[in-house]
Design a protein around this motif. Sequence first.
Motif, PDB file in Angstrom:
ATOM      1  N   ASP A 170     -14.043  -5.391  -7.647  1.00 59.22           N
ATOM      2  CA  ASP A 170     -15.056  -4.594  -6.951  1.00 59.22           C
ATOM      3  C   ASP A 170     -14.575  -3.179  -6.500  1.00 59.22           C
ATOM      4  OD1 ASP A 170     -17.429  -6.472  -7.076  1.00 59.22           O
ATOM      5  OD2 ASP A 170     -16.305  -7.875  -5.748  1.00 59.22           O
ATOM      6  N   PHE A 171     -13.563  -3.334  -5.954  1.00 60.39           N
ATOM      7  CA  PHE A 171     -12.727  -2.131  -5.736  1.00 60.39           C
ATOM      8  C   PHE A 171     -11.341  -2.237  -5.337  1.00 60.39           C
ATOM      9  CE2 PHE A 171     -14.239  -3.706  -1.404  1.00 60.39           C
ATOM     10  CZ  PHE A 171     -12.969  -3.576  -0.815  1.00 60.39           C
ATOM     11  N   PHE A 172     -10.508  -1.123  -5.247  1.00 64.13           N
ATOM     12  CA  PHE A 172      -9.215  -1.072  -5.567  1.00 64.13           C
ATOM     13  C   PHE A 172      -8.599  -0.477  -3.978  1.00 64.13           C
ATOM     14  CE2 PHE A 172     -10.879  -0.733  -9.847  1.00 64.13           C
ATOM     15  CZ  PHE A 172     -10.199  -1.863 -10.230  1.00 64.13           C
ATOM     16  N   VAL A 173      -7.416  -0.917  -3.579  1.00 60.12           N
ATOM     17  CA  VAL A 173      -6.814  -0.567  -2.575  1.00 60.12           C
ATOM     18  C   VAL A 173      -5.490   0.126  -3.022  1.00 60.12           C
ATOM     19  CG1 VAL A 173      -5.982  -0.803   0.035  1.00 60.12           C
ATOM     20  CG2 VAL A 173      -7.948  -2.223  -0.951  1.00 60.12           C
ATOM     21  N   ASN A 174      -5.427   1.400  -2.787  1.00 60.04           N
ATOM     22  CA  ASN A 174      -4.004   1.888  -2.987  1.00 60.04           C
ATOM     23  C   ASN A 174      -3.186   2.026  -1.853  1.00 60.04           C
ATOM     24  OD1 ASN A 174      -2.215   3.955  -3.210  1.00 60.04           O
ATOM     25  ND2 ASN A 174      -3.635   5.510  -4.378  1.00 60.04           N
ATOM     26  N   VAL A 175      -2.097   1.279  -1.924  1.00 57.08           N
ATOM     27  CA  VAL A 175      -1.326   1.462  -0.826  1.00 57.08           C
ATOM     28  C   VAL A 175      -0.018   2.022  -1.307  1.00 57.08           C
ATOM     29  CG1 VAL A 175       0.462   0.264   0.900  1.00 57.08           C
ATOM     30  CG2 VAL A 175      -1.887  -0.817   0.165  1.00 57.08           C
ATOM     31  N   GLN A 176       0.415   3.215  -0.614  1.00 56.67           N
ATOM     32  CA  GLN A 176       1.710   4.084  -1.312  1.00 56.67           C
ATOM     33  C   GLN A 176       2.893   3.222  -1.185  1.00 56.67           C
ATOM     34  OE1 GLN A 176      -0.168   6.324  -2.901  1.00 56.67           O
ATOM     35  NE2 GLN A 176       0.149   8.323  -1.855  1.00 56.67           N
ATOM     36  N   GLU A 198       5.639   3.559   1.942  1.00 57.07           N
ATOM     37  CA  GLU A 198       5.036   3.509   3.303  1.00 57.07           C
ATOM     38  C   GLU A 198       5.750   1.697   3.572  1.00 57.07           C
ATOM     39  OE1 GLU A 198       3.192   4.735   5.677  1.00 57.07           O
ATOM     40  OE2 GLU A 198       2.295   6.476   4.423  1.00 57.07           O
ATOM     41  N   PRO A 199       7.038   1.648   3.869  1.00 53.15           N
ATOM     42  CA  PRO A 199       7.836   0.567   4.036  1.00 53.15           C
ATOM     43  C   PRO A 199       7.325  -0.389   5.289  1.00 53.15           C
ATOM     44  CG  PRO A 199       9.352   2.133   4.410  1.00 53.15           C
ATOM     45  CD  PRO A 199       8.088   2.684   3.903  1.00 53.15           C
ATOM     46  N   LEU A 200       6.776   0.305   6.266  1.00 48.30           N
ATOM     47  CA  LEU A 200       6.369  -0.133   7.508  1.00 48.30           C
ATOM     48  C   LEU A 200       5.018  -0.406   7.892  1.00 48.30           C
ATOM     49  CD1 LEU A 200       8.999   1.750   9.875  1.00 48.30           C
ATOM     50  CD2 LEU A 200       9.369  -0.522   8.963  1.00 48.30           C
ATOM     51  N   ILE A 201       4.188  -0.434   6.523  1.00 52.11           N
ATOM     52  CA  ILE A 201       2.846  -0.437   6.965  1.00 52.11           C
ATOM     53  C   ILE A 201       2.398  -1.730   7.308  1.00 52.11           C
ATOM     54  CG2 ILE A 201       2.273  -1.448   4.548  1.00 52.11           C
ATOM     55  CD1 ILE A 201       0.654   1.659   5.801  1.00 52.11           C
ATOM     56  N   LYS A 229      -2.994  12.488  11.809  1.00 49.34           N
ATOM     57  CA  LYS A 229      -2.356  12.506  10.614  1.00 49.34           C
ATOM     58  C   LYS A 229      -2.885  11.423   9.463  1.00 49.34           C
ATOM     59  CE  LYS A 229       1.575   9.335  11.608  1.00 49.34           C
ATOM     60  NZ  LYS A 229       2.804   9.158  11.534  1.00 49.34           N
ATOM     61  N   GLN A 230      -2.810  11.952   8.231  1.00 45.79           N
ATOM     62  CA  GLN A 230      -3.002  10.838   7.267  1.00 45.79           C
ATOM     63  C   GLN A 230      -1.977   9.496   7.330  1.00 45.79           C
ATOM     64  OE1 GLN A 230      -2.330  12.071   3.229  1.00 45.79           O
ATOM     65  NE2 GLN A 230      -4.456  10.890   2.441  1.00 45.79           N
ATOM     66  N   VAL A 231      -2.738   8.301   6.956  1.00 46.61           N
ATOM     67  CA  VAL A 231      -1.830   7.108   6.494  1.00 46.61           C
ATOM     68  C   VAL A 231      -2.425   6.936   5.272  1.00 46.61           C
ATOM     69  CG1 VAL A 231      -1.310   4.786   7.319  1.00 46.61           C
ATOM     70  CG2 VAL A 231      -1.553   6.523   9.079  1.00 46.61           C
ATOM     71  N   CYS A 232      -1.532   6.721   4.439  1.00 43.82           N
ATOM     72  CA  CYS A 232      -1.721   6.584   2.881  1.00 43.82           C
ATOM     73  C   CYS A 232      -2.338   5.421   2.272  1.00 43.82           C
ATOM     74  CB  CYS A 232      -1.012   7.387   2.246  1.00 43.82           C
ATOM     75  SG  CYS A 232      -0.759   9.149   2.295  1.00 43.82           S
ATOM     76  N   SER A 290       1.844   2.908  12.879  1.00 44.65           N
ATOM     77  CA  SER A 290       3.329   2.442  13.138  1.00 44.65           C
ATOM     78  C   SER A 290       4.264   2.809  11.966  1.00 44.65           C
ATOM     79  CB  SER A 290       3.269   0.772  13.324  1.00 44.65           C
ATOM     80  OG  SER A 290       2.820   0.110  12.394  1.00 44.65           O
ATOM     81  N   SER A 291       3.537   3.053  10.601  1.00 41.79           N
ATOM     82  CA  SER A 291       4.114   3.296   9.490  1.00 41.79           C
ATOM     83  C   SER A 291       4.683   4.554   9.583  1.00 41.79           C
ATOM     84  CB  SER A 291       3.284   3.034   8.309  1.00 41.79           C
ATOM     85  OG  SER A 291       4.098   3.092   7.019  1.00 41.79           O
ATOM     86  N   ILE A 292       6.029   4.772   8.836  1.00 41.32           N
ATOM     87  CA  ILE A 292       6.813   5.990   8.699  1.00 41.32           C
ATOM     88  C   ILE A 292       6.782   6.209   7.281  1.00 41.32           C
ATOM     89  CG2 ILE A 292       8.843   7.018   8.844  1.00 41.32           C
ATOM     90  CD1 ILE A 292       9.322   5.314  11.519  1.00 41.32           C
ATOM     91  N   ALA A 293       6.141   7.165   6.446  1.00 37.81           N
ATOM     92  CA  ALA A 293       6.022   7.258   5.188  1.00 37.81           C
ATOM     93  C   ALA A 293       7.589   8.124   4.784  1.00 37.81           C
ATOM     94  CB  ALA A 293       5.262   8.560   4.787  1.00 37.81           C
ATOM     95  N   VAL A 294       7.959   7.560   3.738  1.00 38.43           N
ATOM     96  CA  VAL A 294       9.500   7.976   3.129  1.00 38.43           C
ATOM     97  C   VAL A 294       9.001   9.275   2.267  1.00 38.43           C
ATOM     98  CG1 VAL A 294      11.644   7.347   1.930  1.00 38.43           C
ATOM     99  CG2 VAL A 294      10.637   5.770   3.707  1.00 38.43           C
TER     100      VAL A 294
END
Length: 234
Positions: free
Chosen positions: A92-98, A101-104, A175-178, A225-229
């Motif tokens: 039905d839909f898709f979730v894009n998790v970057q 984002e190792p702490l998502i 800020k954006q969380v991807c 809580s996540s930190i993007a690398v």
Amino acid sequence: MKKIKIIIPARFKSSRFPGKPIIKILGKEMVIRVSEICSKLFGRKQVIIATDDKRIRKVCKDHHFDSIFTPKNCKTGSDRVYFAAKKIKNSDFFVNVQGDEPLILPKDIKKIIYAKNKFKNHVICGYSLIKYTEEKSNNIPKVVINNSSNLVYMSRSLVPGVKNKKLEKKNTYLKQVCIYAYNLKELKLFHKLSGKSKNENLEDIEILRFLDLGIPVKMIRVSGSSIAVDIKSD
């Protein structure tokens, strides 16, 4: 129950950090860390890595995660998700998790899924409060939303701009969380545009293409809580 696939875009030749998806953090490749977090929601079979590189595919296979090969010339992660989504039936839909984002947190992904179920005609994206040390970094997209939590604009500059410097110190920045959620129709419109949209190209922020195309984006607050690398020091 809605049929949902989580797709993790992972390209090898990142301009700022080549080989980023398979860099090891405490002994485990970053894309695998992200994939294992996502699998806590629906299991490994609902998680797919969309990649352009055999080395990444091998790491995925070694850890028993499915992957789909996508073109090397994808302009953005969402374009890469589109190529993968075309090959997936009955979602039905898709979730894009970057993949960087190792702490998502699984609960934050769940919030995005819940919002897409509720706001079916919106693309969904996460946001959180920004830390003081992140305000000046142009690696971090800053978010402006309206009273309905719809995205007004996103920039690498500190926005909204504040004329009165006294107010600037009191203002709360976002800020954006991807984590994105969209359906195949929305992805098709996104990818159909020849080249990047004007604001997307200027800011190098892919979500702006949806705004430039007139597709509304609902912003959902997550834990932050996540930190993007983005670069090696992250």
